[in-house]
Write an enzyme that holds these catalytic residues in place. Structure first.
Site, PDB file in Angstrom:
ATOM      1  N   SER A 172      12.607  -8.818  11.386  1.00  0.00           N
ATOM      2  CA  SER A 172      12.837 -10.349  11.885  1.00  0.00           C
ATOM      3  C   SER A 172      11.776 -10.969  11.977  1.00  0.00           C
ATOM      4  O   SER A 172      11.653 -11.978  12.652  1.00  0.00           O
ATOM      5  CB  SER A 172      13.859 -10.388  12.930  1.00  0.00           C
ATOM      6  OG  SER A 172      15.086  -9.689  12.658  1.00  0.00           O
ATOM      7  N   ARG A 173      10.448 -10.446  11.428  1.00  0.00           N
ATOM      8  CA  ARG A 173       9.255 -11.474  11.762  1.00  0.00           C
ATOM      9  C   ARG A 173       8.801 -11.485  13.165  1.00  0.00           C
ATOM     10  O   ARG A 173       7.843 -12.233  13.377  1.00  0.00           O
ATOM     11  CB  ARG A 173       9.345 -12.778  11.065  1.00  0.00           C
ATOM     12  CG  ARG A 173       9.602 -12.886   9.579  1.00  0.00           C
ATOM     13  CD  ARG A 173       8.570 -12.220   8.663  1.00  0.00           C
ATOM     14  NE  ARG A 173       8.766 -12.146   7.258  1.00  0.00           N
ATOM     15  CZ  ARG A 173       9.087 -10.896   6.647  1.00  0.00           C
ATOM     16  NH1 ARG A 173       9.366  -9.855   7.254  1.00  0.00           N
ATOM     17  NH2 ARG A 173       9.279 -11.110   5.250  1.00  0.00           N
ATOM     18  N   LEU A 174       9.397 -10.562  13.825  1.00  0.00           N
ATOM     19  CA  LEU A 174       8.920 -10.513  15.247  1.00  0.00           C
ATOM     20  C   LEU A 174       7.719  -9.588  15.504  1.00  0.00           C
ATOM     21  O   LEU A 174       8.097  -8.714  16.288  1.00  0.00           O
ATOM     22  CB  LEU A 174      10.080 -10.569  16.384  1.00  0.00           C
ATOM     23  CG  LEU A 174      10.971 -11.793  16.314  1.00  0.00           C
ATOM     24  CD1 LEU A 174      11.991 -11.809  17.275  1.00  0.00           C
ATOM     25  CD2 LEU A 174      10.216 -12.904  16.502  1.00  0.00           C
TER      26      LEU A 174
END
Ligand code: FMN
Length: 213
Positions: free
Chosen positions: A191-193
């Site tokens: 999730s792009r984290l």
């Protein structure tokens, strides 16, 4: 061509926390570099090098890391090339490694100085003879009329050094060593984290912190 905006990849192979990294960023780099080569990353030592000219305009290109000695990152080039001239007028530079097989990026910032002439000679003469001839033949980063000019220059170099198995080093060719002041270890996460652990040198001590992705 595949629509670029539809190319998407989730990263999930590993994670990285402040408590997981070595205290010394050079050791952390060496650990990740070993993991990259063990994972079959092709040319894991290929790194993007960014330099800036006297007006502050940046330029980037790939070069090969040829060693880490005395805590400095070494690569070799032509001192009269664009990167060579820029580094000599402004030593500040940045390196980026991307190891997609491990979903990892390493960013380094620092200052570059010429390596000792003796070291450049030793490395130059350890390269294959063809690469030695190539370095003599190419006025790196200058405009040339045609490919034939290069072939012609190579022929002349071959004639000049005919019979010599090891060539002398051209005076304009040699290494730079980059003394790092910042490292960032980036590990792709879902999730792009992503995880970003940064080392910055404060009063000669490495401070470690997490950056938002
Ligand atoms: C995989 C790869 C490795 C390279 N390694 C080097 C290198 O170690 N030294 C070098 O001078 N150029 C290397 N080059 C060529 C540079 O990217 C660049 O074209 C050249 O050095 C001229 O750059 P400049 O005009 O910005 O100085 C490499 C290119 C690639 C794609």
């Amino acid at each position: 061509m595949q629509k670029l905006e539809e190319i998407r990849k989730e990263y999930s192979k590993a994670d990285l926390d402040v408590k997981d990294v070595m205290k010394d960023p050079i050791e952390q780099f060496e650990k990740w570099f070993l993991e990259a080569t063990n994972s079959g990353v092709p040319e894991a030592n290929a790194m993007n090098l960014s330099t800036v000219n006297s007006e502050g305009k940046p330029t980037s290109r790939i070069v090969l890391l040829k060693g880490i000695e005395d805590r400095k990152f070494i690569f070799y080039t032509n001192y009269q090339s664009q990167k060579g001239r820029e580094l000599e007028s402004n030593s500040a530079c940045a390196l980026t490694f991307f190891w997609p097989e491990l979903e990892r990026q390493v960013r380094i910032e620092g200052n570059a100085l010429r390596v000792e002439e003796k070291k450049s000679i030793e490395y130059f003469q350890s390269r294959p003879r063809g690469s030695q001839v190539g370095a003599w033949s190419s006025p790196q980063s200058t405009v040339i009329e045609s490919r034939e000019i290069l072939d012609e220059r190579k022929k002349k170099v071959e004639e000049k050094f005919n019979g010599l198995s090891v060539l002398p080093k051209p005076h304009q060719w040699g290494g730079f060593e980059i003394d790092p002041t910042m490292f960032e270890f980036w590990q792709g996460r879902p999730s792009r984290l992503h995880d970003r652990i940064q080392f910055i040198k404060v009063d000669n001590v490495w401070k470690v912190q997490r950056l938002a992705p």
